[in-house]
Motif scaffolding. Sequence first.
Motif, PDB file in Angstrom:
ATOM      1  N   LEU A 109     -13.485   2.598  18.293  1.00 55.94           N
ATOM      2  CA  LEU A 109     -13.396   1.970  16.975  1.00 55.94           C
ATOM      3  C   LEU A 109     -12.415   3.218  15.954  1.00 55.94           C
ATOM      4  N   TYR A 110     -11.478   2.674  15.540  1.00 52.65           N
ATOM      5  CA  TYR A 110     -10.724   3.664  14.517  1.00 52.65           C
ATOM      6  C   TYR A 110     -11.339   3.315  13.282  1.00 52.65           C
ATOM      7  N   MET A 111     -12.077   4.315  12.629  1.00 52.56           N
ATOM      8  CA  MET A 111     -12.567   4.139  11.245  1.00 52.56           C
ATOM      9  C   MET A 111     -11.751   4.514  10.050  1.00 52.56           C
ATOM     10  N   MET A 112     -11.099   3.554   9.348  1.00 49.70           N
ATOM     11  CA  MET A 112      -9.982   3.836   8.587  1.00 49.70           C
ATOM     12  C   MET A 112     -10.249   4.144   7.313  1.00 49.70           C
ATOM     13  N   ASP A 113      -9.638   5.062   6.710  1.00 54.84           N
ATOM     14  CA  ASP A 113      -9.770   5.230   5.136  1.00 54.84           C
ATOM     15  C   ASP A 113      -8.450   4.261   4.756  1.00 54.84           C
ATOM     16  N   THR A 114      -9.083   3.317   3.863  1.00 56.08           N
ATOM     17  CA  THR A 114      -8.216   2.027   3.599  1.00 56.08           C
ATOM     18  C   THR A 114      -7.373   2.436   2.481  1.00 56.08           C
ATOM     19  N   PRO A 115      -6.114   2.440   2.598  1.00 58.22           N
ATOM     20  CA  PRO A 115      -5.148   2.544   1.426  1.00 58.22           C
ATOM     21  C   PRO A 115      -5.229   1.417   0.388  1.00 58.22           C
ATOM     22  N   ASN A 116      -4.576   1.424  -0.732  1.00 58.76           N
ATOM     23  CA  ASN A 116      -4.694   0.147  -1.364  1.00 58.76           C
ATOM     24  C   ASN A 116      -3.607  -0.887  -0.918  1.00 58.76           C
ATOM     25  N   GLY A 117      -3.949  -2.113  -0.621  1.00 60.78           N
ATOM     26  CA  GLY A 117      -2.897  -3.103  -0.181  1.00 60.78           C
ATOM     27  C   GLY A 117      -2.200  -3.452  -1.350  1.00 60.78           C
ATOM     28  N   PRO A 118      -1.134  -4.484  -1.102  1.00 62.57           N
ATOM     29  CA  PRO A 118      -0.743  -4.961   0.393  1.00 62.57           C
ATOM     30  C   PRO A 118      -0.206  -3.727   1.140  1.00 62.57           C
ATOM     31  N   PHE A 119      -0.348  -3.667   2.625  1.00 65.43           N
ATOM     32  CA  PHE A 119       0.299  -2.764   3.224  1.00 65.43           C
ATOM     33  C   PHE A 119       1.711  -2.909   3.446  1.00 65.43           C
ATOM     34  N   PRO A 120       2.679  -2.112   3.385  1.00 60.66           N
ATOM     35  CA  PRO A 120       3.886  -2.376   4.016  1.00 60.66           C
ATOM     36  C   PRO A 120       4.203  -2.682   5.239  1.00 60.66           C
ATOM     37  N   VAL A 121       3.206  -2.163   6.045  1.00 61.80           N
ATOM     38  CA  VAL A 121       3.402  -2.518   7.631  1.00 61.80           C
ATOM     39  C   VAL A 121       2.117  -2.762   8.220  1.00 61.80           C
ATOM     40  N   ASP A 122       2.153  -3.843   8.980  1.00 59.21           N
ATOM     41  CA  ASP A 122       0.709  -4.381   9.422  1.00 59.21           C
ATOM     42  C   ASP A 122      -0.197  -4.975   8.332  1.00 59.21           C
ATOM     43  N   ARG A 123       0.247  -5.945   7.500  1.00 57.46           N
ATOM     44  CA  ARG A 123      -0.238  -6.393   6.407  1.00 57.46           C
ATOM     45  C   ARG A 123      -1.480  -7.031   7.042  1.00 57.46           C
ATOM     46  N   LEU A 124      -2.878  -7.050   6.294  1.00 53.57           N
ATOM     47  CA  LEU A 124      -3.983  -7.945   7.032  1.00 53.57           C
ATOM     48  C   LEU A 124      -3.919  -9.241   6.377  1.00 53.57           C
ATOM     49  N   LEU A 125      -4.329 -10.442   7.431  1.00 55.24           N
ATOM     50  CA  LEU A 125      -4.559 -11.639   7.071  1.00 55.24           C
ATOM     51  C   LEU A 125      -6.063 -11.965   6.770  1.00 55.24           C
ATOM     52  N   PHE A 126      -6.579 -12.341   6.037  1.00 48.51           N
ATOM     53  CA  PHE A 126      -7.930 -12.536   5.539  1.00 48.51           C
ATOM     54  C   PHE A 126      -8.279 -13.747   6.326  1.00 48.51           C
ATOM     55  N   ALA A 127      -8.991 -13.720   7.444  1.00 47.72           N
ATOM     56  CA  ALA A 127      -9.566 -15.028   7.922  1.00 47.72           C
ATOM     57  C   ALA A 127     -10.673 -15.760   7.500  1.00 47.72           C
ATOM     58  N   GLU A 128     -11.693 -14.708   7.130  1.00 49.32           N
ATOM     59  CA  GLU A 128     -13.056 -15.003   6.326  1.00 49.32           C
ATOM     60  C   GLU A 128     -13.036 -13.960   5.291  1.00 49.32           C
ATOM     61  N   GLY A 129     -13.872 -14.416   4.068  1.00 45.59           N
ATOM     62  CA  GLY A 129     -14.033 -13.464   3.149  1.00 45.59           C
ATOM     63  C   GLY A 129     -12.942 -13.387   1.888  1.00 45.59           C
ATOM     64  N   GLU A 130     -13.341 -12.584   0.934  1.00 44.17           N
ATOM     65  CA  GLU A 130     -12.204 -12.612  -0.366  1.00 44.17           C
ATOM     66  C   GLU A 130     -11.218 -11.471  -0.117  1.00 44.17           C
TER      67      GLU A 130
END
Length: 803
Positions: A109-130
């Motif tokens: 596991l890579y435990m990431m310190d999440t930057p504020n989105g949206p990301f310029p690269v590797d944007r996350l798509l939400f399959a479940e959840g808000e």
Amino acid sequence: MYAVWKLCWTNLKNKKVQNSFIAIIIMLAALLLSTAVLVLNNTNRMYENMHAETRGAHQILRLENGIYDPNRVQQWWAGQEGVTVSEVMRYRYLSSMSHAGEEIPNVDLYMMDTPNGPFPVDRLLFAEGEETSSPEAGTAWIPTSLAYSNNIRVGDAIEFKTDEGSFRLHVAAVVVDISYCSPFATSGRIWLNHQDYNTNLSALPGDDKYMTGLRFDDYSQNRAYWERFEQFLGTPYLESVKDFESLSSYYMIANQVISFVMIFLAVVMIAVALYTLGFTISDAILSSYRTIGIIKSVGLSSRKVILAYVTQYTFLAFVAVIPGIVASYAFSAKIVAGSMAYLSTGSTDDNAAYSMLAIWLGAAVVAVIFLSALLFSYKARTVEPAQAVRYGMSEKEYSRRSGGSGRWKRKLLQLGTLPTSLIIGLRGVTKNVRGSLLIVLISALSTSVLVFGFLFVNSITSIHGTIAKWGYDSADLSVRIDNPAKLTFERLQEEVLSDPRVKNYSRYGDANAVLPLDQGSSAKGQADTMGVLLTVADGNYDDIGYENVEGRNPAGVREISIGVNVARTLGIQTGDSLDIYIEGEKHTLEVTGIYQAIANMAFTGRITADVIRSVNPDYGSTMNTTFINLNEGVSVDQFVSELHQRYGNVLWTASQATLVDEVFSQAFTIIVLPMSVMALLFIVITFVIIYSICRIHMKKESRTYGIYKSIGMTSRQIRLSETTGILFLSAIGALVGIPLGLLGLPPLLNLVLADYGIVEVPLIMNGGGIALMIPLSIAAACLGSWTASKSVQTTSPRLLTVD
């Protein structure tokens, strides 16, 4: 034109069963070909569309060893025109995650310190959840690969263990993380709230690691950027890089294998269909020789006679291709949905691009049938009306039949020691040579496909026995110290590793390395450096079951074994030396072995811990995983259970079977359904073709059967005699097909998987299972013959003789 259509329609109406079976062969060939191409096309399209939609990374730089300033690296790339760069993202490694009280085995596991989105690269798509800009405190986002495979839903609690203890978070969202949610991969990014990261991870011993993603407007130009980047650094880039090929490979590999098998079978099936078509048209011309002669004598040209046959079979192809293409939609969609499930958000429609490709495929199949029918029906030009009316065949053929040729056939049939039914069956075999050869060919192909299909599926389901040949260890179990403050390696060595039930053990770790690519001549046209992941063993590689395809495992401080793709890229063989930068330090090592591995596409290497200790004496203190082999007869499950009860959460323990199942369980799901369907299709094809051949032959021999019945033979005896002949032919075909399936087809699969790091697919021979496959094609052939001879049972001797 009316005469042509009338002749065509008469042929279709008078030979309904025969024409129907030819249509079935064409339909199944179109089904397999269309499915294979659709699977490949839609796998690539779905991944490429998702990669474009999420602005997926082409390369991911991991800065873990403190060699470079992460912000300085990110700023250089951000200043390059044509390159989009993500923020510098902090992370820490963890290898323990639990859900519903059960630990999920074999995770990285890579435990990431999440930057504020949206990301310029590797944007996350939400399959479940808000969807939010970042996770709220006490929650995390997890990738679909972890969620779907372990039945984790939004709101569930997940627990992580660290060296200092454990902490719990709730799942706020399940996301498609294009670079880290592929099938078969054991790594994934867990996106944490900034405060949770600082509270639970930053305080741990060690330094933060950093990651940044690069997306190129034109990926083919990445080498030019890297040349300038390394000039900026003043040295080769000595940290880890994960390239697009590695990021995408696991999405493609299963469907590449399935599509290869389908395309191969489709080509074989189309070839068989064309051969059968030629056989059928030639026989139709011979059986209608007198009719064609009469038609030509009243003024119908040879061109129109040929056109009638071409129209008939082109029409059949057109009618048959449509349901085959339609059925391929559902079949390919099922395969793609299974293999690309981790990219699904539940809100996309992936069927829009099917129609045009299907039309072109259908048109190609119809065109091939049209050209083949035109070629085979050209024989109708040689029909001479006078000879046709007088002899019912060409004068040359009439002379040959009247001349008593075939002495060896008569001798064969005069063997008085053979049973009458067998003699009659052999007479049918020798009299219909072309049909007999086709039956042998079909039986051989069917047997080879069934044998190879069983061999491949059995090898995937029994992969525990060949796991070392896929590049993994084959130790009985793995243990990992999750809380070094409560359990040191010295104590583990004293309490567990010295147990008399333990046969041997080796500590395991990993390290990032960089290879300069000017060492081999085959590296032209690529970047100047190549990142590889190294397996590091403090112990004996042979003891824990690592294997090589050439040479041996490393044992000394100046030795290394490399993956096949590293060797191919560098043009290196065993015995050569190479320069390698390990955690920024240069080493010159001798290549002692070359191995294949599906992990990281075999862009990997193996070294001993002494190599790193030569520059970093404290390296061994970070090796918390140990592979263990037990003595013969010791229960692995019982030993694992004892360790769980004794050490609880302090020590993570898992058997090899558990770890292998975690990685390859999806491969079984993806591969078994298509392979089973293809095996069934070939059994159906065997039945259909042999039914058609026997039906044609028996119709020509109807007068002979009438004579048999008039002298006292029953319908059952006649049918058994003919089936006995087919049994003899199909058995010969099966004997030919066995070595073809065992030795001929696997090398073709090796070619497909070579780019993925497997040059010799590990196959497990199962004599009992293979023996069960052989009678299937024989049974299908005999059933086809028996069914075709049903007309003999319902027709009187007088009518048969008159016919």
